[in-house]
Design a protein around this motif. Structure first.
Motif, PDB file in Angstrom:
ATOM      1  N   TYR A  63     -10.609  10.756  -2.098  1.00 42.92           N
ATOM      2  CA  TYR A  63     -12.095  10.899  -1.798  1.00 42.92           C
ATOM      3  C   TYR A  63     -11.940   9.318  -0.935  1.00 42.92           C
ATOM      4  O   TYR A  63     -11.640   8.523  -1.565  1.00 42.92           O
ATOM      5  N   ARG A  64     -12.418   9.193  -0.098  1.00 42.37           N
ATOM      6  CA  ARG A  64     -11.912   7.783   0.812  1.00 42.37           C
ATOM      7  C   ARG A  64     -13.622   7.515   1.130  1.00 42.37           C
ATOM      8  O   ARG A  64     -13.984   8.195   2.404  1.00 42.37           O
ATOM      9  N   PRO A  65     -13.394   5.932   1.284  1.00 41.79           N
ATOM     10  CA  PRO A  65     -14.757   5.517   1.594  1.00 41.79           C
ATOM     11  C   PRO A  65     -14.433   5.913   3.264  1.00 41.79           C
ATOM     12  O   PRO A  65     -13.540   5.481   3.418  1.00 41.79           O
ATOM     13  N   PRO A  66     -15.628   5.748   3.796  1.00 42.37           N
ATOM     14  CA  PRO A  66     -15.941   5.773   5.636  1.00 42.37           C
ATOM     15  C   PRO A  66     -14.946   4.230   6.026  1.00 42.37           C
ATOM     16  O   PRO A  66     -15.085   3.020   5.321  1.00 42.37           O
ATOM     17  N   ASP A  67     -13.881   4.512   6.845  1.00 44.25           N
ATOM     18  CA  ASP A  67     -12.459   3.552   7.127  1.00 44.25           C
ATOM     19  C   ASP A  67     -11.971   2.801   6.498  1.00 44.25           C
ATOM     20  O   ASP A  67     -11.828   1.687   6.466  1.00 44.25           O
ATOM     21  N   VAL A  73      -7.594   1.713  -5.198  1.00 44.37           N
ATOM     22  CA  VAL A  73      -7.346   2.788  -5.791  1.00 44.37           C
ATOM     23  C   VAL A  73      -7.344   3.323  -7.253  1.00 44.37           C
ATOM     24  O   VAL A  73      -7.146   2.171  -7.737  1.00 44.37           O
ATOM     25  N   VAL A  74      -8.667   3.964  -7.725  1.00 42.85           N
ATOM     26  CA  VAL A  74      -8.325   4.888  -8.864  1.00 42.85           C
ATOM     27  C   VAL A  74      -8.011   6.405  -8.703  1.00 42.85           C
ATOM     28  O   VAL A  74      -8.628   7.082  -8.613  1.00 42.85           O
ATOM     29  N   VAL A  75      -7.380   6.974  -9.879  1.00 40.15           N
ATOM     30  CA  VAL A  75      -6.765   8.039  -9.796  1.00 40.15           C
ATOM     31  C   VAL A  75      -7.003   8.466 -11.833  1.00 40.15           C
ATOM     32  O   VAL A  75      -7.100   7.500 -13.379  1.00 40.15           O
ATOM     33  N   THR A 131       0.291   9.502  -5.790  1.00 40.62           N
ATOM     34  CA  THR A 131      -0.538   8.408  -5.843  1.00 40.62           C
ATOM     35  C   THR A 131       0.096   7.434  -4.776  1.00 40.62           C
ATOM     36  O   THR A 131      -0.092   6.553  -4.084  1.00 40.62           O
ATOM     37  N   GLN A 132       1.220   6.431  -5.791  1.00 41.91           N
ATOM     38  CA  GLN A 132       1.841   5.486  -4.859  1.00 41.91           C
ATOM     39  C   GLN A 132       2.741   5.526  -4.063  1.00 41.91           C
ATOM     40  O   GLN A 132       2.464   4.801  -3.709  1.00 41.91           O
ATOM     41  N   ARG A 133       3.184   6.225  -4.064  1.00 42.24           N
ATOM     42  CA  ARG A 133       4.087   6.803  -3.415  1.00 42.24           C
ATOM     43  C   ARG A 133       3.082   6.770  -1.505  1.00 42.24           C
ATOM     44  O   ARG A 133       4.065   7.008  -0.466  1.00 42.24           O
ATOM     45  N   HIS A 134       2.125   7.415  -2.204  1.00 41.48           N
ATOM     46  CA  HIS A 134       1.105   8.555  -0.730  1.00 41.48           C
ATOM     47  C   HIS A 134       0.141   7.844   0.123  1.00 41.48           C
ATOM     48  O   HIS A 134       0.032   7.753   0.393  1.00 41.48           O
ATOM     49  N   ILE A 135      -0.325   7.148  -1.426  1.00 40.93           N
ATOM     50  CA  ILE A 135      -1.353   6.184  -1.048  1.00 40.93           C
ATOM     51  C   ILE A 135      -2.229   5.944   0.099  1.00 40.93           C
ATOM     52  O   ILE A 135      -2.858   5.944   0.580  1.00 40.93           O
ATOM     53  N   ASP A 136      -1.028   5.469   0.471  1.00 43.08           N
ATOM     54  CA  ASP A 136      -1.517   4.478   1.661  1.00 43.08           C
ATOM     55  C   ASP A 136      -1.651   5.384   3.384  1.00 43.08           C
ATOM     56  O   ASP A 136      -2.489   5.006   3.958  1.00 43.08           O
ATOM     57  N   GLY A 140      -5.314   4.156   1.056  1.00 42.02           N
ATOM     58  CA  GLY A 140      -5.033   3.458   0.000  1.00 42.02           C
ATOM     59  C   GLY A 140      -3.899   2.385  -0.490  1.00 42.02           C
ATOM     60  O   GLY A 140      -3.667   2.423   0.697  1.00 42.02           O
ATOM     61  N   ASP A 141      -4.348   0.960  -1.592  1.00 46.29           N
ATOM     62  CA  ASP A 141      -3.231   0.554  -1.372  1.00 46.29           C
ATOM     63  C   ASP A 141      -2.194   0.766  -2.720  1.00 46.29           C
ATOM     64  O   ASP A 141      -3.306   0.656  -3.685  1.00 46.29           O
ATOM     65  N   PRO A 142      -1.333   1.052  -2.280  1.00 49.81           N
ATOM     66  CA  PRO A 142      -0.150   1.829  -3.098  1.00 49.81           C
ATOM     67  C   PRO A 142       0.467   0.187  -4.140  1.00 49.81           C
ATOM     68  O   PRO A 142       0.823   0.199  -5.350  1.00 49.81           O
ATOM     69  N   ARG A 143      -0.516  -1.015  -4.369  1.00 49.59           N
ATOM     70  CA  ARG A 143       0.043  -2.303  -5.107  1.00 49.59           C
ATOM     71  C   ARG A 143      -1.028  -2.603  -6.009  1.00 49.59           C
ATOM     72  O   ARG A 143      -0.891  -3.113  -6.363  1.00 49.59           O
ATOM     73  N   ARG A 144      -2.033  -1.660  -5.641  1.00 48.40           N
ATOM     74  CA  ARG A 144      -4.196  -1.566  -6.844  1.00 48.40           C
ATOM     75  C   ARG A 144      -3.852  -0.105  -7.024  1.00 48.40           C
ATOM     76  O   ARG A 144      -5.481   0.480  -6.235  1.00 48.40           O
ATOM     77  N   VAL A 145      -2.718   0.787  -7.973  1.00 46.06           N
ATOM     78  CA  VAL A 145      -3.629   1.647  -8.201  1.00 46.06           C
ATOM     79  C   VAL A 145      -3.903   1.548  -9.573  1.00 46.06           C
ATOM     80  O   VAL A 145      -2.970   0.771 -10.662  1.00 46.06           O
TER      81      VAL A 145
END
Length: 299
Positions: A63-67, A73-75, A131-136, A140-145
């Motif tokens: 689920y992505r916020p607009p823009d 990121v929360v899993v 998520t850490q590999r693909h969320i960008d 999403g920021d993979p450093r803030r999962v």
């Protein structure tokens, strides 16, 4: 079901949800269906059914916020005694997080009898590593999962954050997490009393190291433990309060928030639009994601 019934609803959606529960009209319409029905269709962007592994239940929704761009990121892992649950039932959680500018990942995992402990932990670790590999690619920021969960999902979140075996086996580590959030999780439940849970953990030979309370270290990721004082399903004092105290004693960053009037189900239900007024669950989660471990001086 009675733990969902409260007094003093605000707004027509809350009245519908609470009245339906009180009148027992949920044979064909579950509480989760009602909560999900309050989510506007255009509230967020959803990427559904993404595979994080080869098995049928190794799927997740984003689920992505607009823009969204470099958003936290929360899993999220749902509850169900490790025996049931579907990611589609927690659309309201994805909606709540996306509304606060957080990219939400709602993941399925194998449940009993298809799988037991520790297979669902392996699945969850794979979902986080994916998520850490693909969320960008999803803003999403993979450093803030962050990893989060309710009930059995709270247990999963705690184990991934505290016991390095599971993320390590997926090519990641707890150190790569920005933090973890447990909503009414069971963290110290041996000996197992609930008969439906016993086979999930191989009772009576359940290993002691299956319990999050035994994996407390000073370098644990920042933790937020949310619980309801009216919870009669998972004892808040034995589980959330005890784990928070152990983490704090060890020198780890951990915060405990107890909501006086919330029961087990209403704790996660309070993330939904109709029931958000009942407690500051979403506000507290959002504040933690924004600032997981503030300094003692508040700097």
């Amino acid at each position: 079901m009675s733990s969902w019934i409260t007094a003093g609803p605000r707004g027509p959606l809350a009245i519908v949800v609470l009245a339906a529960l009180a009148l027992g009209l949920l044979a064909a319409c579950s509480p989760l269906t009602l909560l999900n029905g309050a989510v506007p269709d255009d509230a967020h962007r959803v990427s559904s059914g993404l595979a994080y592994g080869p098995l049928a239940r190794q799927r997740l929704d984003v689920y992505r916020p607009p823009d969204a761009a470099q958003a936290p990121v929360v899993v999220f892992f749902y509850g169900g005694s490790w025996r049931s649950g579907e990611r589609a039932d927690y659309r309201f959680v994805g909606d709540a997080l996306a509304a606060r500018g957080i990219v939400a990942v709602i993941a399925d995992y194998r449940v009993y009898p298809e799988a037991g402990y520790p297979d669902f932990l392996r699945d969850a670790a794979l979902a986080v590593a994916w998520t850490q590999r693909h969320i960008d690619a999803y803003g999403g920021d993979p450093r803030r999962v962050f990893v989060a969960g309710h009930s059995a999902g709270g247990y999963i979140a705690a184990m991934l954050a505290l016991d390095g075996r599971w993320l390590g086996g997926a090519g990641s580590s707890p150190a790569a997490l920005a933090g973890w959030i447990g909503l009414a999780g069971p963290y110290d439940f041996l000996p197992i009393v609930a008969r439906d849970v016993r086979p999930v953990f191989g009772y009576p030979d359940t290993p002691a190291d299956s319990q999050p309370i035994h994996h407390v270290t000073p370098d644990a990721p920042p933790g937020l433990l949310l619980t309801g004082a009216a919870d009669t399903t998972v004892d808040p004092r034995r589980n959330s309060a005890r784990l928070a105290a152990a983490l704090q004693t060890a020198g780890a960053c951990a915060r405990l928030v107890t909501y006086p009037d919330l029961g087990h189900k209403l704790l996660v239900g309070a993330l939904s639009r109709p029931l958000r007024w009942r407690a500051s669950v979403l506000d507290d989660l959002d504040a933690f994601v924004a600032r997981p471990c503030p300094s003692p001086q508040g700097e």
